[in-house]
Design a protein around this motif. Structure first.
Motif, PDB file in Angstrom:
ATOM      1  N   GLY A   1       0.347  -1.375   0.026  1.00 18.99           N
ATOM      2  CA  GLY A   1      -0.116  -0.182  -0.341  1.00 18.99           C
ATOM      3  C   GLY A   1       0.905   1.560   0.255  1.00 18.99           C
ATOM      4  N   ALA A   2       2.131   1.270  -0.292  1.00 20.60           N
ATOM      5  CA  ALA A   2       2.911   2.546   0.053  1.00 20.60           C
ATOM      6  C   ALA A   2       3.285   2.919  -1.048  1.00 20.60           C
ATOM      7  CB  ALA A   2       4.207   2.313   0.342  1.00 20.60           C
ATOM      8  N   ASN A   3       3.226   4.447  -1.105  1.00 18.43           N
ATOM      9  CA  ASN A   3       3.791   4.817  -2.590  1.00 18.43           C
ATOM     10  C   ASN A   3       5.418   4.813  -1.712  1.00 18.43           C
ATOM     11  OD1 ASN A   3       1.783   5.527  -3.933  1.00 18.43           O
ATOM     12  ND2 ASN A   3       1.340   7.859  -1.704  1.00 18.43           N
ATOM     13  N   VAL A   4       5.857   4.378  -3.918  1.00 21.67           N
ATOM     14  CA  VAL A   4       7.442   3.851  -3.320  1.00 21.67           C
ATOM     15  C   VAL A   4       7.894   4.688  -4.561  1.00 21.67           C
ATOM     16  CG1 VAL A   4       9.168   1.941  -3.090  1.00 21.67           C
ATOM     17  CG2 VAL A   4       6.363   1.660  -2.822  1.00 21.67           C
ATOM     18  N   THR A   5       9.656   5.326  -4.144  1.00 21.40           N
ATOM     19  CA  THR A   5      10.699   6.396  -4.892  1.00 21.40           C
ATOM     20  C   THR A   5      11.503   5.123  -5.178  1.00 21.40           C
ATOM     21  OG1 THR A   5       9.866   8.314  -4.397  1.00 21.40           O
ATOM     22  CG2 THR A   5      11.653   8.423  -5.715  1.00 21.40           C
ATOM     23  N   LEU A   6      11.981   4.980  -6.457  1.00 25.43           N
ATOM     24  CA  LEU A   6      12.998   4.053  -6.779  1.00 25.43           C
ATOM     25  C   LEU A   6      14.359   4.510  -6.984  1.00 25.43           C
ATOM     26  CD1 LEU A   6      10.092   2.675  -7.395  1.00 25.43           C
ATOM     27  CD2 LEU A   6      11.522   0.788  -8.393  1.00 25.43           C
ATOM     28  N   LEU A   7      14.784   4.964  -6.554  1.00 24.52           N
ATOM     29  CA  LEU A   7      16.208   5.429  -6.728  1.00 24.52           C
ATOM     30  C   LEU A   7      17.296   4.492  -7.712  1.00 24.52           C
ATOM     31  CD1 LEU A   7      17.197   7.916  -3.985  1.00 24.52           C
ATOM     32  CD2 LEU A   7      15.393   8.191  -6.158  1.00 24.52           C
ATOM     33  N   ASP A   8      17.886   4.769  -8.381  1.00 27.60           N
ATOM     34  CA  ASP A   8      18.950   4.359  -8.654  1.00 27.60           C
ATOM     35  C   ASP A   8      19.748   5.035 -10.354  1.00 27.60           C
ATOM     36  OD1 ASP A   8      19.759   1.071  -9.492  1.00 27.60           O
ATOM     37  OD2 ASP A   8      20.580   2.006 -10.934  1.00 27.60           O
TER      38      ASP A   8
ATOM     39  N   LEU B   1       5.662  -1.383 -11.548  1.00 28.14           N
ATOM     40  CA  LEU B   1       5.158  -1.149 -10.187  1.00 28.14           C
ATOM     41  C   LEU B   1       3.514   0.268 -10.363  1.00 28.14           C
ATOM     42  CD1 LEU B   1       7.879  -0.943  -7.901  1.00 28.14           C
ATOM     43  CD2 LEU B   1       6.366  -3.166  -8.916  1.00 28.14           C
ATOM     44  N   GLY B   2       3.337   0.794 -11.301  1.00 26.95           N
ATOM     45  CA  GLY B   2       1.755   0.818 -11.713  1.00 26.95           C
ATOM     46  C   GLY B   2       2.220   3.015 -10.655  1.00 26.95           C
ATOM     47  N   GLU B   3       1.062   2.767 -11.289  1.00 22.53           N
ATOM     48  CA  GLU B   3       1.109   4.798 -10.248  1.00 22.53           C
ATOM     49  C   GLU B   3       1.416   5.068  -8.873  1.00 22.53           C
ATOM     50  OE1 GLU B   3      -2.884   5.772 -10.942  1.00 22.53           O
ATOM     51  OE2 GLU B   3      -2.832   5.865 -12.780  1.00 22.53           O
ATOM     52  N   ALA B   4       1.730   4.119  -7.972  1.00 25.24           N
ATOM     53  CA  ALA B   4       2.361   4.242  -6.705  1.00 25.24           C
ATOM     54  C   ALA B   4       3.669   4.058  -6.642  1.00 25.24           C
ATOM     55  CB  ALA B   4       1.403   2.866  -5.663  1.00 25.24           C
ATOM     56  N   ALA B   5       4.145   3.922  -7.724  1.00 23.10           N
ATOM     57  CA  ALA B   5       5.710   4.051  -7.862  1.00 23.10           C
ATOM     58  C   ALA B   5       6.562   5.269  -8.688  1.00 23.10           C
ATOM     59  CB  ALA B   5       6.198   2.548  -8.259  1.00 23.10           C
ATOM     60  N   ALA B   6       7.436   5.660  -8.070  1.00 25.05           N
ATOM     61  CA  ALA B   6       8.312   6.541  -9.011  1.00 25.05           C
ATOM     62  C   ALA B   6       9.948   6.612  -9.432  1.00 25.05           C
ATOM     63  CB  ALA B   6       7.673   7.733  -8.583  1.00 25.05           C
ATOM     64  N   GLY B   7      10.117   6.078 -10.535  1.00 23.67           N
ATOM     65  CA  GLY B   7      11.320   6.075 -10.968  1.00 23.67           C
ATOM     66  C   GLY B   7      12.769   7.237 -10.783  1.00 23.67           C
ATOM     67  N   VAL B   8      13.412   7.256 -10.276  1.00 26.63           N
ATOM     68  CA  VAL B   8      14.435   8.250 -10.372  1.00 26.63           C
ATOM     69  C   VAL B   8      15.329   8.592 -10.547  1.00 26.63           C
ATOM     70  CG1 VAL B   8      15.429  11.120  -9.208  1.00 26.63           C
ATOM     71  CG2 VAL B   8      12.631   9.886  -8.526  1.00 26.63           C
ATOM     72  N   ALA B   9      16.480   9.062 -10.674  1.00 23.63           N
ATOM     73  CA  ALA B   9      17.660   8.656 -11.565  1.00 23.63           C
ATOM     74  C   ALA B   9      18.359   9.049 -10.419  1.00 23.63           C
ATOM     75  CB  ALA B   9      18.471   9.080 -12.416  1.00 23.63           C
ATOM     76  N   CYS B  10      19.504   8.573  -9.391  1.00 20.93           N
ATOM     77  CA  CYS B  10      20.283   9.394  -8.582  1.00 20.93           C
ATOM     78  C   CYS B  10      21.314   9.105  -8.276  1.00 20.93           C
ATOM     79  CB  CYS B  10      19.238   9.510  -7.706  1.00 20.93           C
ATOM     80  SG  CYS B  10      20.334  10.330  -5.879  1.00 20.93           S
TER      81      CYS B  10
END
Length: 252
Positions: free
Chosen positions: A32-39, A52-61
């Motif tokens: 149920g979390a909103n997740v920011t994936l960093l890589d 993972l759908g709308e609950a996830a966002a991928g961010v380059a860092c």
């Protein structure tokens, strides 16, 4: 389970483009979390997030760069959970580890973990508390052959975990780490294919048998322990290092 429900929580997972980090991000979304994936790899982290759908966002860092980490975390309204899963490995003894390799591992495994915690903790304190999970290793407390620099970094991760847990316990910030044994990830596949061409099956059997349970762990098994330690189910747990090692420590 209700106690592992992460609905309404914002979780940040580093090293989330593949392997253990990606499995943790998926587990958190399912909880149920909103997740920011960093890589550091922009293409791969966005691909991982898109699954993972709308609950996830991928961010380059690049977590080794202070300015990049601060700028990235400034864009978050809050951080409830931080998982420092980004890490790199190295094979070598004291005498075969070059200074450049030592520095490279320190920058990702230690400096990156430090920088992410340093910017996340104030947000957690401001929000009334939070949870940090760091990725240590059995190498932190066991003398593994040919893992000099890697073991050094994971020992540092364990020590940082204890310090942060102690310093911010009165601010309702919990900090724990886990120590996996060998886990079957894409990194392991690549390492075996590169170094043991034609002997992959033999090497996978050997790697599996190094744990008394007779196999390597899976990223999903690691993710379930992380979910427990980052949820209210573990609300009485802080300053702990949890082994997840197929019996490596106690049953050898």
């Amino acid at each position: 389970m209700k106690h592992t429900d992460l609905t309404g929580k914002h979780a940040v997972v580093t090293g989330a483009a593949s392997g253990i980090g990606e499995a943790i991000a998926r587990c958190f979304v399912e909880a149920g979390a909103n997740v920011t994936l960093l890589d550091v790899n922009e293409v791969r982290v966005q691909e991982a997030a898109s699954k993972l759908g709308e609950a996830a966002a991928g961010v380059a860092c690049d977590i080794t760069q202070e300015d990049a980490v601060r700028k990235t975390f400034e864009g978050f309204p809050g951080v409830d959970i931080l998982v420092n899963s980004a890490g790199i490995a190295h094979v070598g003894t004291l005498l075969t580890t070059a200074p450049a390799d030592f520095d490279r591992l320190f920058n990702v495994n230690v400096r990156g973990t430090y920088l992410c915690m340093q910017v996340a903790v104030p947000k957690m304190v401001e929000g009334g508390g939070g949870t940090i999970l760091n990725m240590a290793s059995i190498a932190a407390t066991s003398g593994l052959p040919d893992r000099f620099a890697y073991s050094m970094t994971k020992g540092a991760v364990l020590s940082m975990t204890l310090s942060v847990a102690r310093d911010y316990i009165d601010k309702k910030v919990r900090c724990n780490c886990i120590s996996p044994a060998r886990v079957h990830t894409p990194f392991v596949d690549g390492f075996v294919a590169k170094n043991y061409p034609g002997r992959e099956a033999e090497m996978f059997e050997k790697l599996g048998k190094s744990q008394p349970i007779g196999r390597m762990g899976t990223p999903d098994e690691i993710a379930l322990l992380v979910l427990y330690l980052c949820s209210e189910a573990s609300s009485f747990v802080t300053g702990c290092d949890y082994p997840i090692d197929g019996g490596f420590f106690n049953l050898r």
